[in-house]
Motif scaffolding. Structure first.
Motif, PDB file in Angstrom:
ATOM      1  N   ALA A  85       0.844  -1.195   0.000  1.00  0.00           N
ATOM      2  CA  ALA A  85       0.000   0.000   0.000  1.00  0.00           C
ATOM      3  C   ALA A  85       0.875   1.240   0.000  1.00  0.00           C
ATOM      4  N   GLY A  86       0.781   2.031  -1.058  1.00  0.00           N
ATOM      5  CA  GLY A  86       1.490   3.296  -1.094  1.00  0.00           C
ATOM      6  C   GLY A  86       0.599   4.413  -0.585  1.00  0.00           C
ATOM      7  N   ALA A  87       1.212   5.548  -0.271  1.00  0.00           N
ATOM      8  CA  ALA A  87       0.435   6.700   0.186  1.00  0.00           C
ATOM      9  C   ALA A  87      -0.213   7.368  -1.020  1.00  0.00           C
ATOM     10  N   PRO A  88      -1.553   7.419  -1.080  1.00  0.00           N
ATOM     11  CA  PRO A  88      -2.211   8.017  -2.247  1.00  0.00           C
ATOM     12  C   PRO A  88      -2.088   9.530  -2.236  1.00  0.00           C
ATOM     13  N   LEU A  89      -2.056  10.109  -3.434  1.00  0.00           N
ATOM     14  CA  LEU A  89      -2.072  11.565  -3.531  1.00  0.00           C
ATOM     15  C   LEU A  89      -3.485  12.115  -3.424  1.00  0.00           C
ATOM     16  N   LEU A  90      -4.491  11.259  -3.626  1.00  0.00           N
ATOM     17  CA  LEU A  90      -5.862  11.748  -3.682  1.00  0.00           C
ATOM     18  C   LEU A  90      -6.817  10.725  -3.103  1.00  0.00           C
ATOM     19  N   HIS A  91      -7.766  11.203  -2.307  1.00  0.00           N
ATOM     20  CA  HIS A  91      -8.871  10.366  -1.852  1.00  0.00           C
ATOM     21  C   HIS A  91     -10.142  11.198  -1.930  1.00  0.00           C
ATOM     22  N   VAL A  92     -11.144  10.683  -2.617  1.00  0.00           N
ATOM     23  CA  VAL A  92     -12.421  11.372  -2.764  1.00  0.00           C
ATOM     24  C   VAL A  92     -13.506  10.494  -2.166  1.00  0.00           C
ATOM     25  N   GLU A  93     -14.213  11.019  -1.182  1.00  0.00           N
ATOM     26  CA  GLU A  93     -15.293  10.265  -0.559  1.00  0.00           C
ATOM     27  C   GLU A  93     -16.413  10.016  -1.566  1.00  0.00           C
ATOM     28  N   ALA A  94     -16.959   8.815  -1.530  1.00  0.00           N
ATOM     29  CA  ALA A  94     -18.123   8.448  -2.344  1.00  0.00           C
ATOM     30  C   ALA A  94     -17.885   8.666  -3.834  1.00  0.00           C
ATOM     31  N   ALA A  95     -16.665   8.387  -4.298  1.00  0.00           N
ATOM     32  CA  ALA A  95     -16.386   8.478  -5.731  1.00  0.00           C
ATOM     33  C   ALA A  95     -17.164   7.401  -6.481  1.00  0.00           C
ATOM     34  N   GLU A  96     -17.628   7.722  -7.674  1.00  0.00           N
ATOM     35  CA  GLU A  96     -18.352   6.741  -8.472  1.00  0.00           C
ATOM     36  C   GLU A  96     -17.425   5.627  -8.942  1.00  0.00           C
ATOM     37  N   VAL A  97     -16.197   5.997  -9.273  1.00  0.00           N
ATOM     38  CA  VAL A  97     -15.158   5.029  -9.613  1.00  0.00           C
ATOM     39  C   VAL A  97     -13.882   5.487  -8.930  1.00  0.00           C
ATOM     40  N   GLY A  98     -13.198   4.571  -8.292  1.00  0.00           N
ATOM     41  CA  GLY A  98     -11.932   4.904  -7.656  1.00  0.00           C
ATOM     42  C   GLY A  98     -11.103   3.653  -7.473  1.00  0.00           C
ATOM     43  N   SER A  99      -9.936   3.618  -8.090  1.00  0.00           N
ATOM     44  CA  SER A  99      -9.111   2.418  -8.013  1.00  0.00           C
ATOM     45  C   SER A  99      -7.671   2.794  -8.300  1.00  0.00           C
TER      46      SER A  99
END
Length: 357
Positions: free
Chosen positions: A211-225
């Motif tokens: 697991a790397g540190a993500p640059l972005l996290h969006v709550e309740a994204a329709e698609v996120g991977s």
């Protein structure tokens, strides 16, 4: 009134993080056998190659992708043996003291800044994790001397602009006056083991084994991977853009696709060009065939991502047809990325085996 400017050689770079670290490493007068320290080597030693895709109506445009993880700066500094502290605060006066304390000691300092608040960039987009290096300041003129990978020369940034840039709460995360205080080593460690570790780390994150540190996290994204699964999800989702977006949103998404791949400080080809350069430098310095193969695989990946950017932004093709054409190009990306990850794994093992002999 205080006026300080540190002598500092700068080269325009492909990416803010690796470009800033390249300059700082040269300033610290450390490096490997080559007389010239290239930015690609710095990026590769960061071990932060990655992929993340998000689609959400909360974003403008509604789609976003990035090709690096969040730990590039810290992991590069750790691998080269630097001792460092990353300081944050919500108090602008304390944040400025973080900077002046270092500059007054004759040490250039890397900080985060929001590109939308830096007047010399002249952009409307806000991106808060942009690395710049402050090499001086002038209290009488109330300007800081700023070095940016996107400009050839040192920029004079008014204190008020810099304060806003360093206190941004915009995309993708608050800047919080983030400042890197670095004690550089007298010499760098042997290249072979740290290169093995870095290439292995990139491969593990993209494959999904770490697991790397993500640059972005969006709550309740329709698609996120992310990682290889993210590349597959992106390629599949892109096929739906022509029917799920109206003209305005589709135009923005396709333009954004080209920008995120080629223009958003990626060094070209969604950071794969920098990865290729770094792998090639390692291969040349260490005479390692597997790492040369990894460089070739990264070049292939870079070209594939650049082909997608070109298809997405081809103004000669009608909008919906352009979206479908881009989807056809993107369908080739998952296999290309699988080959890249495999090549990085083999390079890591080859370098590691040589280290243990």
């Amino acid at each position: 009134m205080t006026k300080v400017q540190i002598p500092y050689r700068h080269e325009k770079g492909g990416h803010c993080g690796s470009g800033a670290l390249r300059d700082l490493t040269e300033w610290a007068e450390i490096g490997w056998e080559s007389e010239y320290l290239d930015e690609g080597l710095v990026f590769a030693l960061g071990g932060a190659l990655d992929f993340c895709y998000v689609r959400s109506p909360q974003l403008t445009p509604q789609t976003y992708l990035v090709g690096r993880g969040g730990d590039l700066e810290q992991d590069y500094l750790t691998r080269v043996g630097a001792k460092f502290v990353v300081r944050t605060t919500d108090d602008p006066d304390v944040g400025w003291a973080f900077v002046t304390d270092e500059v007054d000691k004759g040490r250039p300092v890397m900080v985060w800044a929001d590109i939308g608040e830096l007047p010399y960039l002249r952009v409307r987009l806000h991106m808060s994790r942009h690395d710049i290096v402050i090499v001086g300041y002038d209290d009488e003129e109330r300007v800081a001397h700023v070095v940016d990978n996107d400009r050839d020369t040192t920029q004079l940034v008014p204190y008020d602009n810099l304060r806003r840039a360093r206190s941004s709460v915009g995309f993708p995360t608050p800047t919080r006056h983030t400042t890197y205080h670095v004690d550089w080593p007298d010499h760098v460690p042997d290249l072979r083991p740290i290169a093995s570790d870095a290439l292995g780390a990139s491969a593990a994150v993209v494959r999904g084994d770490a697991a790397g540190a993500p640059l972005l996290h969006v709550e309740a994204a329709e698609v996120g991977s992310s990682g290889l699964k993210g590349v597959q999800a992106f390629a599949e989702d892109l096929r739906s853009w022509s029917t799920s977006f109206d003209d305005e949103d589709l135009t923005a998404a396709l333009f954004g696709l080209g920008a995120f791949i080629e223009m958003a400080g990626t060094g070209g080809g969604l950071f794969r060009t920098l990865q290729a350069q770094g792998c090639q430098t390692i291969a040349d310095l260490l005479n390692d065939a597997a790492t040369a193969d990894a460089a070739a695989a990264a070049r292939d990946a870079s070209e594939a991502w650049s082909a997608l950017a070109a298809a997405a932004t081809n103004a000669d093709t009608p909008l919906r047809s352009r979206s479908l054409a881009a989807a056809e190009v993107a369908a080739m990306l998952p296999e290309t990325e699988v080959r890249l990850v495999g090549a990085l794994e083999r390079a890591s093992r080859s370098l590691g085996a040589s280290t243990r002999r």
